[in-house]
Design an enzyme around this catalytic site. Structure first.
Site, PDB file in Angstrom:
ATOM      1  CG  ASP A 261      -1.828   1.180   1.328  1.00 12.93           C
ATOM      2  OD1 ASP A 261      -2.661   1.326   0.419  1.00 12.93           O
ATOM      3  OD2 ASP A 261      -1.730   1.951   2.302  1.00 12.93           O
ATOM      4  CD  GLU A 292      -2.361   2.569  -3.568  1.00 15.99           C
ATOM      5  OE1 GLU A 292      -3.478   3.098  -3.708  1.00 15.99           O
ATOM      6  OE2 GLU A 292      -1.746   2.566  -2.479  1.00 15.99           O
TER       7      GLU A 292
END
Length: 522
Positions: A261, A292
């Site tokens: 993340d 990400e």
């Protein structure tokens, strides 16, 4: 004179989707990832982990080889999704933050669901939230300076003593799994001064602090700080605790990899070392990692692809943004440019392609929802074209309140079936028209191929039916192809392997040999 030798001895980076584990070894089909959650999803009568366990057989039937589950860690509040990370080591086991279970369920339910998935040939991916913490147990007093929200490199006032929520005692867990207790020395900044009851971004300046990391994205001057208590990944104790957790969570769950993340906010030198060292410690050389980095601009993403040296794949956010733009511009969008400036175009074996996810839903922070008028076309591109690793979103398949369409769900499930059965072999593309493109998958020794045609012309426009001449291979000369999506229509293949394939406006059509059609498709 010896220019031909140039580059021969250069060490080349590994190609992520060619060496990382994208499916269990015994699976000879196409790999396919599934994101099994939305932002607001919950079940009324069972935990989320139990819901996942019950759906595993169905997912396996549709060809899913990897499932990206929501963060399993204890959140700052009982209903927290896990991105408000409180304790990574508590996966629903300890009474902390007013609950034992997480939003998603208990530790026992989680591990049981992972076990059932693995028994059905589905790998588990851990959503690792390593950038920040929230929900501290108490405040601490320390020196800090407020910085400008639009440029974190510029101070917004003089240094002062503040009280920040930076002490994480973990009294419910104690020292089980990890003895580390987090304090202000492990963070670079906070967003709240409890002493003055003031919200802002404060860079911690107490002795021993080094300021923001320089090895982060340069957006807003320096994008080290995102939210909550920003972790200082240069601190030795922080590094060791996060490395220990990476090895532990893989061993505990049997997972095969991670979704990372918000890596644009994390010190990239640490992040690269964390991936490499977690591979080494866990003994999982083929450990899957997808990161990400949220930007629609490939120019900003490419330095990260190069920095990580093939140690992680990346979500193809530029492709998602093209899908979003196509849905907004409708017939004005030139379909021949749908792959322009995307990861899957320039580095296909680094790309995890997707249409939407939990952050792109309308009302969320990264709102960029792909409209219903182009969603099925977008899925046809990522599922059947043959490049990148596609990820299907729970919200597009299962009933929910965040953008679900029964029609789209049915169509995407058909495309998933088509990927499993027909999405094999080399891809030949036919970029015929700004509003109509197609491609052919030639199949391989074990799987038949297919012909795909898609349109973004408005429904009701003239002509209502597209025609596109494509070659499926001379080996299919004299055969007939039928519609996999609707069961209507027949295309006759000539002696050279050519056929005139059709598609309705604003639609997708997948054509396969008629003998390959199931009874319900005929």
């Amino acid at each position: 004179m010896f220019s031909w030798l140039k580059g021969w001895f250069v060490t080349r980076s590994p190609v992520p989707l060619q060496y990382m584990r994208v499916k269990p070894e015994r699976n000879d089909g196409n790999p396919l990832m599934f994101q099994f959650f939305t932002w607001d999803c919950l079940q009324d009568d069972k935990s989320w982990w139990k819901h996942f366990e019950e759906q595993v057989p169905r997912l396996a039937e549709y060809g899913i080889t990897q499932v990206w589950l929501p963060p399993p860690n204890k959140a700052a509040v009982p209903e927290g999704r896990g991105y408000d990370a409180y304790d990574l080591w508590d996966i629903g086991e300890f009474e902390q933050k007013g609950t034992t279970k997480t939003r998603w369920g208990t530790r026992e339910e989680y591990l049981q669901a992972c076990k059932v998935a693995q028994e059905h040939g589905i790998d588990i991916l851990i959503d690792a939230v390593l950038n920040h913490k929230l929900g501290a147990d108490r405040t601490e007093e320390f020196q800090a300076v407020p910085v400008r929200s639009d440029n974190r490199l510029k101070d917004a006032g003089p240094p002062r003593t503040i009280q920040g929520w930076t002490a994480f005692d973990y009294s419910g867990r104690g020292d089980k799994y990890s003895p580390m207790k987090w304090t202000q020395e492990h963070f670079t900044g906070v967003d709240w001064d409890d002493k003055a009851k003031t919200k802002g971004i404060f860079r911690i300046t107490s002795p021993g602090h080094k300021g923001w990391s320089r090895n982060v994205d340069s957006e807003l001057g320096n994008y080290d700080y995102l939210l909550g208590q920003d972790i200082d990944h240069r601190h030795p104790a922080v590094q060791e605790d996060l490395l220990n957790w990476g090895e532990w969570i893989l061993q505990t769950t049997g997972a095969t990899g991670f979704r990372l993340d918000a890596i644009k906010h994390i010190d990239r030198k640490f992040m690269l070392n964390w991936i490499q060292e977690t591979r080494r410690r866990s003994g999982k050389k083929e450990m899957f990692v997808v990161s990400e980095y949220w930007t629609g601009n490939l120019k900003f993403l490419m330095p990260y692809l190069n920095h990580f040296k093939g140690e992680t794949a990346f979500f193809d956010v530029p492709l998602h943004m093209n899908f979003n733009k196509a849905s907004r511009e409708r017939t004005r969008f030139d379909l021949r440019k749908i792959l322009s400036s995307t990861v899957v175009q320039v580095r296909p074996n680094d790309a995890v392609t997707f249409v939407d996810n939990h952050d792109t839903v309308e009302g969320q922070s990264l709102e960029s929802w792909v409209g219903d008028n182009f969603k099925v076309q977008a899925y046809a591109i990522i599922l059947l074209r043959g490049y990148g690793l596609p990820c299907v979103f729970y919200g597009d398949i299962y009933p929910n309140k965040e953008g679900y369409s029964e029609t789209i769900s049915r169509e995407v499930l058909l495309l998933m079936k088509a990927r499993k059965r027909f999405g094999h072999g080399i891809t030949e593309e036919y970029l015929a028209h700004s509003n109509c493109i197609g491609f052919v998958r030639k199949g391989d020794s074990s799987h038949p191929g297919c012909a795909v045609i898609l349109s973004n012309r408005e429904e009701g426009s003239t002509p209502y039916v597209h025609e596109l001449r494509m070659n499926v291979g001379i080996e299919h000369a004299g055969s007939k192809f039928g519609s996999f999506m609707t069961g209507h229509g027949v295309v006759e293949i000539d002696a050279q392997g050519w056929g005139m394939f059709t598609c309705f406006a604003s639609n997708v059509q997948v054509w396969v040999k008629t003998e390959e059609l199931l009874p319900e498709n005929r």
